[in-house]
Design a protein around this motif. Structure first.
Motif, short mmCIF file in Angstrom:
data_model
loop_
_atom_site.label_atom_id
_atom_site.label_comp_id
_atom_site.label_asym_id
_atom_site.label_seq_id
_atom_site.Cartn_x
_atom_site.Cartn_y
_atom_site.Cartn_z
N ARG A 296 0.85 -1.20 0.00
CA ARG A 296 0.00 0.00 0.00
C ARG A 296 0.88 1.24 0.00
NH1 ARG A 296 -3.48 1.49 5.41
NH2 ARG A 296 -4.16 3.60 4.83
N ARG B 272 -0.25 10.54 -11.19
CA ARG B 272 -0.31 10.92 -9.77
C ARG B 272 1.02 11.51 -9.29
NH1 ARG B 272 -4.76 9.22 -6.94
NH2 ARG B 272 -5.98 7.46 -7.74
N ALA C 185 -3.57 10.60 -2.09
CA ALA C 185 -3.89 9.28 -2.66
C ALA C 185 -3.52 8.22 -1.64
CB ALA C 185 -3.14 9.04 -3.97
N THR D 175 1.47 5.90 -10.25
CA THR D 175 1.26 6.12 -11.67
C THR D 175 1.96 7.41 -12.10
OG1 THR D 175 -0.76 7.41 -11.40
CG2 THR D 175 -0.99 5.00 -11.52
N GLY E 272 -3.82 3.78 -1.48
CA GLY E 272 -4.36 2.55 -2.02
C GLY E 272 -3.29 1.57 -2.43
N PRO E 273 -3.67 0.51 -3.17
CA PRO E 273 -2.70 -0.48 -3.63
C PRO E 273 -1.59 0.17 -4.46
CG PRO E 273 -4.94 -1.25 -3.99
CD PRO E 273 -5.05 0.18 -3.58
N LYS E 274 -0.41 -0.35 -4.32
CA LYS E 274 0.78 0.24 -4.94
C LYS E 274 0.59 0.50 -6.44
CE LYS E 274 4.24 -2.54 -4.83
NZ LYS E 274 5.39 -3.31 -4.30
N ALA E 275 0.08 -0.49 -7.15
CA ALA E 275 -0.04 -0.36 -8.60
C ALA E 275 -1.01 0.75 -9.01
CB ALA E 275 -0.47 -1.68 -9.22
N GLU E 276 -1.99 1.02 -8.15
CA GLU E 276 -2.98 2.05 -8.47
C GLU E 276 -2.50 3.46 -8.11
OE1 GLU E 276 -6.73 1.17 -6.69
OE2 GLU E 276 -6.80 -0.88 -7.49
N VAL E 277 -1.59 3.55 -7.15
CA VAL E 277 -1.15 4.86 -6.67
C VAL E 277 0.11 5.34 -7.39
CG1 VAL E 277 -0.30 6.13 -4.64
CG2 VAL E 277 -2.24 4.56 -4.42
#
Length: 257
Positions: free
Chosen positions: A211, A234, A222, A231, A224-229
């Motif tokens: 996370r 962001r 932001a 980017t 959340g899960p690593k892959a979603e944050v």
């Protein structure tokens, strides 16, 4: 494990966090990422009780479910490594005494705080675990920056804590020492152990981190899960510069676009 709700905190006369809320559960591995001045170090000082939040209605900071935490109990549950601790450490302390000082929450060796034989044996085992066996008698000031950081990691582990908290763990290290430190951290990422890393470098976020929380000006932007944050969009917004992010085998890197 850690529950901030509507927390406000000052560093001297500066309001760093205002109405801040964050929950980190037992066993979670979390990276807190943000530019200098985002509030990362203040957040950690609140957790370790170096700093206390403003006392106001509708606000709380709970550690392990309680707002009133005994400092000795906290030290046995949380292991902490930071640049500030390294800078403040008594320079003439032998490496073995640096580790045993963790049993007493002390900085340096003190005549009235004598480690038992069992504690010294445990400290020797921890020195070996962080690849510092053979340095028992070396004074802290004579160690390289990477060796000092590993020694403080051993010190943080003396109580077999439920969580490790690391403030920019590879800060100031050369490439070899940085990779060595990060690989050591990966060894202490069992499912029952939490880990919190603050950083502004993606390459300090080890694959086991699940996370990521992005901080800017004392606010979460932001979470959340690593892959979603992690980017490009962001991070470009966070650092106000056009960045590109890539991932390989759980490791992330970024560069100026």
């Amino acid at each position: 494990m850690i529950d901030f709700h509507n927390v406000t905190a000052f560093q001297q006369q500066t309001r760093v966090l205002d109405g801040f809320s964050l929950h980190i559960g037992a066993g979670e591995k979390v990276a807190i990422l943000g530019p200098n001045g985002a509030g990362k170090s203040t957040l950690l000082k609140l957790i370790t009780r170096e700093l206390y939040p403003l006392d106001r209605e509708g606000s709380h900071l709970k550690l392990f479910g309680s707002q009133n935490v005994n400092l000795w109990d906290l030290r046995s549950r949380l292991g902490f490594v930071s640049q500030d601790l390294q800078d403040d450490y008594t320079p003439h302390t032998p490496a073995l005494d640096v580790v045993t000082s963790g049993f007493f929450g002390a900085i340096g060796a003190h005549g009235h705080l004598q480690a038992s034989d069992a504690q010294r044996d445990q400290a020797r085992a921890l020195l070996a675990s962080v690849e510092m066996a053979g340095h028992e008698s070396t004074m802290f000031q004579r160690l390289s920056t990477g060796q000092k950081r590993r020694l403080l990691l051993a010190r943080a582990l003396v109580h077999q804590p439920r969580a490790l908290i690391l403030d920019e763990p590879a800060n100031g290290l050369d490439m070899g020492a940085s990779l060595g430190m990060l690989n050591l951290l990966r060894r202490f990422c069992g499912p029952e152990h939490a880990m919190i890393i603050t950083t502004h470098h993606l390459d300090e976020i080890i694959p086991e981190i699940e996370r990521v929380v992005l901080l800017a000006k004392g606010q979460i932007v932001a979470d959340g899960p690593k892959a979603e944050v992690l980017t490009s969009a962001r991070l470009s917004e966070l650092y106000q510069i056009d960045l590109r992010v890539s991932e390989q085998d759980g490791w992330y890197r970024c560069w100026h676009a």
